[in-house]
Design a protein around this motif. Sequence first.
Motif, PDB file in Angstrom:
ATOM      1  N   ARG A 242       0.818  -1.261   0.201  1.00  0.00           N
ATOM      2  CA  ARG A 242      -0.033   0.091  -0.088  1.00  0.00           C
ATOM      3  C   ARG A 242       0.853   1.126  -0.037  1.00  0.00           C
ATOM      4  NH1 ARG A 242      -3.075   1.048   4.406  1.00  0.00           N
ATOM      5  NH2 ARG A 242      -1.666  -0.060   5.612  1.00  0.00           N
ATOM      6  N   LEU A 243       0.571   2.201  -0.757  1.00  0.00           N
ATOM      7  CA  LEU A 243       1.267   3.450  -0.986  1.00  0.00           C
ATOM      8  C   LEU A 243       0.306   4.807  -0.918  1.00  0.00           C
ATOM      9  CD1 LEU A 243       3.570   2.485  -4.028  1.00  0.00           C
ATOM     10  CD2 LEU A 243       3.905   2.194  -1.735  1.00  0.00           C
ATOM     11  N   GLN A 244       0.762   5.852  -0.467  1.00  0.00           N
ATOM     12  CA  GLN A 244      -0.063   7.006  -0.570  1.00  0.00           C
ATOM     13  C   GLN A 244       0.582   8.046  -1.000  1.00  0.00           C
ATOM     14  OE1 GLN A 244      -0.882   7.601   3.647  1.00  0.00           O
ATOM     15  NE2 GLN A 244      -2.271   9.438   3.382  1.00  0.00           N
ATOM     16  N   PRO A 245       0.912   8.247  -2.364  1.00  0.00           N
ATOM     17  CA  PRO A 245       1.783   9.228  -2.991  1.00  0.00           C
ATOM     18  C   PRO A 245       1.213  10.624  -2.440  1.00  0.00           C
ATOM     19  CG  PRO A 245       0.713   7.670  -4.357  1.00  0.00           C
ATOM     20  CD  PRO A 245       0.181   7.582  -3.284  1.00  0.00           C
ATOM     21  N   VAL A 276      -4.882   6.233  -0.914  1.00  0.00           N
ATOM     22  CA  VAL A 276      -4.153   5.095  -0.453  1.00  0.00           C
ATOM     23  C   VAL A 276      -4.455   4.121  -1.709  1.00  0.00           C
ATOM     24  CG1 VAL A 276      -3.259   3.237   0.805  1.00  0.00           C
ATOM     25  CG2 VAL A 276      -4.036   5.543   1.828  1.00  0.00           C
ATOM     26  N   HIS A 277      -3.518   3.506  -2.218  1.00  0.00           N
ATOM     27  CA  HIS A 277      -3.369   2.642  -3.327  1.00  0.00           C
ATOM     28  C   HIS A 277      -2.466   1.485  -3.292  1.00  0.00           C
ATOM     29  CE1 HIS A 277      -6.342   5.305  -5.599  1.00  0.00           C
ATOM     30  NE2 HIS A 277      -5.439   6.295  -5.323  1.00  0.00           N
ATOM     31  N   THR A 278      -3.100   0.270  -3.770  1.00  0.00           N
ATOM     32  CA  THR A 278      -1.854  -0.860  -3.905  1.00  0.00           C
ATOM     33  C   THR A 278      -0.947  -0.424  -5.237  1.00  0.00           C
ATOM     34  OG1 THR A 278      -3.454  -1.930  -5.404  1.00  0.00           O
ATOM     35  CG2 THR A 278      -3.623  -2.392  -2.992  1.00  0.00           C
ATOM     36  N   TYR A 279       0.057  -1.172  -4.832  1.00  0.00           N
ATOM     37  CA  TYR A 279       1.044  -0.859  -6.214  1.00  0.00           C
ATOM     38  C   TYR A 279       0.410  -1.256  -7.390  1.00  0.00           C
ATOM     39  CZ  TYR A 279       5.149  -1.047  -9.050  1.00  0.00           C
ATOM     40  OH  TYR A 279       6.309  -0.640  -9.908  1.00  0.00           O
TER      41      TYR A 279
END
Length: 374
Positions: A242-245, A276-279
């Motif tokens: 999980r990433l939060q650019p 928040v998104h997955t790769y």
Amino acid sequence: SQAGTLVYSRLSRDIYCSPMTARTALRHLHRKALLRQQRNLHGLQVVARGPGGRSSDSGIIATVFGATGFLARYLVNELGRIGSQIVVPYRGDEHDWRHLKVMGDVGQIVAVPFRARDRESVERVVSKSNAVFNLIGYPHETRNFSFEDVNVNIARTIAEVCADKRIERFVHVSATAADEDSPSEWARTKALGERAVRSAFPAATIVRPTVLVGSEDRFFNDMAMFFKLFRFVPIVEGGTARLQPVFVRDVARGIMATLSADDAPGKTYDFGGPEVHTYNELVSFMFEKIEHQSRTVHIPKSILKSGARVLEFAPYPQLTRDKVELLTCDRVVAPNAANTLQTLGIEPTSMDEACSEYLSRFQSKGGTGFLNVA
């Protein structure tokens, strides 16, 4: 009247205006109010001059380490637009920093050569400053500098020098991925660097952004460039991390906002974007913006690291073994984080707004490639 007019204000002493009109006197008082607002805008003991803007003097003398990097150029612009004097330590030649000159008035941005491992060199570039920012960092190791050198040893040296020089504000930029138990050496040394900075300068403000995105980023740009070169994007371990650019300019504004927060010294701030998104989802987003059908290949981590080992011989590799490890790590702001962009009054920019324009240059039909950050 000829007897004159008295104009009263809480912002200044009474002014007797015999030769001036009341309007002129009020304009004078308004200007003094602007000066005082500018003086109180930042938590530094400074004396500001001018109504604000690049041709003013904010009273801030800032040294920005890593000023030629991605995030730092936005920070230099934020400092320059209020009339700060900025010292830019650099290791290369003038081509590395000359684009920063236009971000401040004439003579306000001064480039000074320095050596990161030389303590006397570091002392020289911070000796006249009342604010110091450490944004030195690199996404991969080089022949001259390891992650340990950049993220720990140099950070410790700068913090120790700032403590010795009694610098009023010291801001150190780390990352939300910082974790001493991380499989990524970059993330592990980021955590060690935080500990070293906090030990040397307890009042330091530590800023931990998530994944930085913007027109010069090393995330979506590297992803799109990898696709252009190899016609696919690798997915490791299902792409479930999980990433939060976060938009780079929001982070620069957040760093500036910590200067005006009286309680910022000694605190750690976590800066993330609104989503928040997955790769996997971010890869799909990239393909949508470059207007190309998604082409991904799920590759075991061990095999992908073997391929990345070969790519590391390139001057600016799009993929390294450490990046492969980082792709399996979550990089998000903790739900219980007390200090974020929102607590500083900054509403994060959406990923679509931040990334759409610059990713268009990877479209087959071309695109503008420019991002409006005015």
